[in-house]
Motif scaffolding. Structure first.
Motif, PDB file in Angstrom:
ATOM      1  N   ARG A  24     -34.271  47.331 -12.505  1.00  0.00           N
ATOM      2  CA  ARG A  24     -35.108  46.728 -11.651  1.00  0.00           C
ATOM      3  C   ARG A  24     -34.690  45.963 -10.445  1.00  0.00           C
ATOM      4  N   VAL A  25     -33.285  45.683 -10.179  1.00  0.00           N
ATOM      5  CA  VAL A  25     -32.944  45.326  -8.721  1.00  0.00           C
ATOM      6  C   VAL A  25     -32.707  46.179  -8.143  1.00  0.00           C
ATOM      7  N   LEU A  26     -32.084  47.420  -8.692  1.00  0.00           N
ATOM      8  CA  LEU A  26     -31.734  48.745  -7.657  1.00  0.00           C
ATOM      9  C   LEU A  26     -33.266  49.223  -7.106  1.00  0.00           C
ATOM     10  N   GLY A  27     -34.404  49.277  -7.953  1.00  0.00           N
ATOM     11  CA  GLY A  27     -35.534  49.583  -7.627  1.00  0.00           C
ATOM     12  C   GLY A  27     -36.310  48.792  -6.389  1.00  0.00           C
ATOM     13  N   GLU A  28     -36.012  47.431  -6.670  1.00  0.00           N
ATOM     14  CA  GLU A  28     -36.594  46.519  -5.534  1.00  0.00           C
ATOM     15  C   GLU A  28     -35.805  46.951  -4.361  1.00  0.00           C
ATOM     16  N   VAL A  70     -33.615  36.175  -9.130  1.00  0.00           N
ATOM     17  CA  VAL A  70     -32.808  35.337  -8.278  1.00  0.00           C
ATOM     18  C   VAL A  70     -32.183  36.321  -7.395  1.00  0.00           C
ATOM     19  N   ILE A  71     -31.633  37.235  -7.880  1.00  0.00           N
ATOM     20  CA  ILE A  71     -30.782  38.322  -7.065  1.00  0.00           C
ATOM     21  C   ILE A  71     -31.657  38.901  -5.963  1.00  0.00           C
ATOM     22  N   ILE A  72     -32.931  39.301  -6.499  1.00  0.00           N
ATOM     23  CA  ILE A  72     -33.837  40.147  -5.764  1.00  0.00           C
ATOM     24  C   ILE A  72     -34.294  39.053  -4.564  1.00  0.00           C
ATOM     25  N   GLN A  73     -34.573  37.817  -4.771  1.00  0.00           N
ATOM     26  CA  GLN A  73     -35.134  36.910  -4.011  1.00  0.00           C
ATOM     27  C   GLN A  73     -34.164  36.596  -2.919  1.00  0.00           C
ATOM     28  N   ARG A  74     -32.839  36.270  -3.137  1.00  0.00           N
ATOM     29  CA  ARG A  74     -31.785  36.044  -2.424  1.00  0.00           C
ATOM     30  C   ARG A  74     -31.349  37.273  -1.450  1.00  0.00           C
ATOM     31  N   VAL A  75     -31.417  38.493  -1.907  1.00  0.00           N
ATOM     32  CA  VAL A  75     -30.976  39.487  -1.149  1.00  0.00           C
ATOM     33  C   VAL A  75     -31.831  40.311  -0.470  1.00  0.00           C
ATOM     34  N   PHE A  76     -33.176  40.589  -1.316  1.00  0.00           N
ATOM     35  CA  PHE A  76     -33.949  41.284  -0.538  1.00  0.00           C
ATOM     36  C   PHE A  76     -35.232  40.533   0.242  1.00  0.00           C
ATOM     37  N   LEU A  85     -35.205  28.562  -5.979  1.00  0.00           N
ATOM     38  CA  LEU A  85     -34.713  29.920  -6.605  1.00  0.00           C
ATOM     39  C   LEU A  85     -35.498  30.917  -6.691  1.00  0.00           C
ATOM     40  N   LEU A  86     -36.697  30.591  -6.892  1.00  0.00           N
ATOM     41  CA  LEU A  86     -37.904  31.655  -7.202  1.00  0.00           C
ATOM     42  C   LEU A  86     -39.087  31.616  -6.420  1.00  0.00           C
ATOM     43  N   TYR A  87     -39.679  32.688  -6.480  1.00  0.00           N
ATOM     44  CA  TYR A  87     -41.198  32.473  -5.519  1.00  0.00           C
ATOM     45  C   TYR A  87     -42.177  31.405  -5.959  1.00  0.00           C
ATOM     46  N   GLN A  88     -43.078  31.636  -5.209  1.00  0.00           N
ATOM     47  CA  GLN A  88     -44.263  30.579  -5.638  1.00  0.00           C
ATOM     48  C   GLN A  88     -45.037  31.216  -6.786  1.00  0.00           C
TER      49      GLN A  88
END
Length: 207
Positions: A24-28, A70-76, A85-88
């Motif tokens: 999932r992270v790689l896809g995002e 968390v990784i996706i939000q912080r990195v991408f 930490l997360l989105y609305q």
């Protein structure tokens, strides 16, 4: 705990869940060519179908979803974190994800193509209905008008209609990754009999 008490089945199941989170992270990050097709639905169905303890079926996939979020939000997408930490609207997404786990528990009693496809449809529809109800309720903007969705039935239906393409991609991801996860685990399970669920039927056994 002695080595004899270690549960190899649980370890392998967790590796599959972890692999789904990594994919999932790689896809995002558009590191794979399947950025529009997510493995999270297949991960939910996989956990619901294979974990005997219901709390594990929810805990491990939800924890993986959270960590990958968390990784996706912080990195991408740091601009959408809004100081947290997360989105609305994350709670609606997680509720929809839990509904997908439930689809795996209820429908995939026995692993075969028909059950996986039915569960994939049910999971995609449940996720669509729950998460986009949250989108509508949360006061998001209609991209066709630039205005907030009206707080009436017409506004809700418009919000659902706009999200149909995403629901379609969710279904494709459920089927595509579901075929990989379920197919691979069934093959491994046949090769290594120690991973069979029949070996873990004692009370309080972990799967």
């Amino acid at each position: 705990m002695s080595l004899k008490n270690l549960n190899p089945r649980l370890g392998v199941l967790l590796l599959f869940i972890l692999a789904a989170g990594i994919l999932r992270v790689l896809g995002e990050g558009h590191i794979t060519p399947l950025s529009n097709i997510t493995p999270i639905g297949a991960m939910a169905l996989f956990g619901g179908a294979y974990f005997n303890n219901k709390w594990k079926a929810y805990l491990f996939p939800l924890l993986t979803l959270f960590l990958s979020d968390v990784i996706i939000q912080r990195v991408f997408y740091p601009e959408f974190a809004q100081g947290g930490l997360l989105y609305q609207g994350w709670a609606w997404t997680y509720l929809g994800f839990a509904a997908m786990v439930l689809s795996g528990q209820l429908i995939i009693k026995k692993v075969h193509i028909g059950n996986i496809v039915m569960a994939s449809v049910a999971a995609a529809v449940a996720h669509w209905l729950i998460t986009d109800f949250g989108v509508w309720l949360g006061g998001c903007t209609d991209p066709t008008t630039g205005q907030l969705y009206p707080k009436d039935l017409a506004g809700l239906l418009k919000c659902y209609a706009m999200a149909v393409p995403y629901m379609k991609y969710m279904f494709f991801g459920n089927v595509f990754y579901g075929a990989i996860f379920f197919g691979a685990f069934e093959l491994i399970q046949r090769r290594y009999q120690s991973l069979s669920a029949n070996n873990y039927q004692l009370p309080n056994a972990q799967r």
